[in-house]
Design a protein around this motif. Structure first.
Motif, PDB file in Angstrom:
ATOM      1  N   ASP A 130      47.203   4.049  45.660  1.00  0.00           N
ATOM      2  CA  ASP A 130      47.569   4.048  47.078  1.00  0.00           C
ATOM      3  C   ASP A 130      46.503   3.313  47.910  1.00  0.00           C
ATOM      4  O   ASP A 130      46.826   2.459  48.741  1.00  0.00           O
ATOM      5  N   ILE A 131      45.238   3.626  47.674  1.00  0.00           N
ATOM      6  CA  ILE A 131      44.150   2.988  48.414  1.00  0.00           C
ATOM      7  C   ILE A 131      44.100   1.489  48.103  1.00  0.00           C
ATOM      8  O   ILE A 131      43.982   0.663  49.002  1.00  0.00           O
ATOM      9  N   ALA A 132      44.187   1.148  46.825  1.00  0.00           N
ATOM     10  CA  ALA A 132      44.128  -0.270  46.429  1.00  0.00           C
ATOM     11  C   ALA A 132      45.286  -1.053  47.045  1.00  0.00           C
ATOM     12  O   ALA A 132      45.085  -2.165  47.553  1.00  0.00           O
ATOM     13  N   ASN A 133      46.494  -0.493  47.031  1.00  0.00           N
ATOM     14  CA  ASN A 133      47.635  -1.173  47.659  1.00  0.00           C
ATOM     15  C   ASN A 133      47.384  -1.395  49.145  1.00  0.00           C
ATOM     16  O   ASN A 133      47.685  -2.462  49.681  1.00  0.00           O
TER      17      ASN A 133
ATOM     18  N   ILE B 255      39.854  -2.902  43.686  1.00  0.00           N
ATOM     19  CA  ILE B 255      39.902  -1.970  42.564  1.00  0.00           C
ATOM     20  C   ILE B 255      38.661  -1.060  42.501  1.00  0.00           C
ATOM     21  O   ILE B 255      38.802   0.161  42.472  1.00  0.00           O
ATOM     22  N   PRO B 256      37.434  -1.607  42.509  1.00  0.00           N
ATOM     23  CA  PRO B 256      36.285  -0.694  42.421  1.00  0.00           C
ATOM     24  C   PRO B 256      36.124   0.183  43.665  1.00  0.00           C
ATOM     25  O   PRO B 256      35.744   1.355  43.560  1.00  0.00           O
TER      26      PRO B 256
ATOM     27  N   ALA C  33      29.219  -1.701  53.322  1.00  0.00           N
ATOM     28  CA  ALA C  33      28.547  -2.990  53.471  1.00  0.00           C
ATOM     29  C   ALA C  33      28.033  -3.517  52.133  1.00  0.00           C
ATOM     30  O   ALA C  33      28.069  -4.725  51.888  1.00  0.00           O
ATOM     31  N   GLU C  34      27.572  -2.630  51.265  1.00  0.00           N
ATOM     32  CA  GLU C  34      27.128  -3.060  49.932  1.00  0.00           C
ATOM     33  C   GLU C  34      28.299  -3.637  49.153  1.00  0.00           C
ATOM     34  O   GLU C  34      28.170  -4.659  48.490  1.00  0.00           O
ATOM     35  N   ASN C  35      29.451  -2.975  49.225  1.00  0.00           N
ATOM     36  CA  ASN C  35      30.639  -3.469  48.524  1.00  0.00           C
ATOM     37  C   ASN C  35      31.093  -4.822  49.052  1.00  0.00           C
ATOM     38  O   ASN C  35      31.606  -5.648  48.300  1.00  0.00           O
ATOM     39  N   LYS C  36      30.929  -5.048  50.347  1.00  0.00           N
ATOM     40  CA  LYS C  36      31.381  -6.289  50.967  1.00  0.00           C
ATOM     41  C   LYS C  36      30.279  -7.350  51.041  1.00  0.00           C
ATOM     42  O   LYS C  36      30.566  -8.509  51.311  1.00  0.00           O
ATOM     43  N   GLY C  37      29.021  -6.934  50.828  1.00  0.00           N
ATOM     44  CA  GLY C  37      27.909  -7.873  50.941  1.00  0.00           C
ATOM     45  C   GLY C  37      27.645  -8.282  52.382  1.00  0.00           C
ATOM     46  O   GLY C  37      27.320  -9.426  52.661  1.00  0.00           O
TER      47      GLY C  37
END
Length: 155
Positions: free
Chosen positions: A25-28, A41-42, A129-133
């Motif tokens: 659900d979150i990924a979609n 995904i992560p 922010a770490e996930n997105k850089g």
């Protein structure tokens, strides 16, 4: 093409059913918002695990009951407006909110999270922010900038 319980990323395979459904659900929703699969995904996996730790039995059962149709479709309530991939490059701001402290992507219409404690909001903003850089901008209650930190993955 949205994922469902028959067709989902292989990394979701070993997750418990409610966590897997929540991750789908979150990924979609993230894909709808313009994230690439490799980013969604992560993040969806981590958020689903975190959700499961904090969800009550009623909420877990609600997700267990979600049909493939529910997982694939995004109703207006479930969407944060139209897809806005330009927000992927924007930093996270921690700002005062009527219910405490909010984490909000720069230029986003609404906060992604609201917390009672400022430190909880800062921790969440750093994670995103770490996930997105990107960077984290922490504001004081009056709106002025307290601190900026880059989370571009370079130490």
């Amino acid at each position: 093409m949205p994922w469902d319980t028959d067709d989902y990323p292989s990394s979701f395979k070993n997750l418990e059913t409610p966590i897997r459904k929540k991750a789908i659900d979150i990924a979609n929703a993230m894909i709808d918002e313009g994230y690439k699969e490799g980013q969604a995904i992560p993040i969806a996996t981590e958020q689903a695990k975190e959700w499961y730790e904090n969800a009550d039995e009623k909420e877990i059962n609600r997700v267990k009951q979600m049909s493939d149709k529910n997982l694939k479709t995004r109703d207006e309530e479930g969407r944060q407006g139209e897809s806005r991939p330009e927000l992927l490059e924007k930093g996270q701001h921690v700002v005062a909110h009527e219910e405490g402290w909010a984490v909000k992507t720069e230029d986003a219409r609404q906060p992604s999270d609201v917390f009672d404690k400022k430190q909880d909001a800062i921790d969440r903003a750093k994670e995103i922010a770490e996930n997105k850089g990107t960077q984290v901008v922490i504001h004081k209650k009056d709106g002025s900038i307290q601190e900026k930190m880059s989370m571009d993955g370079e130490s």
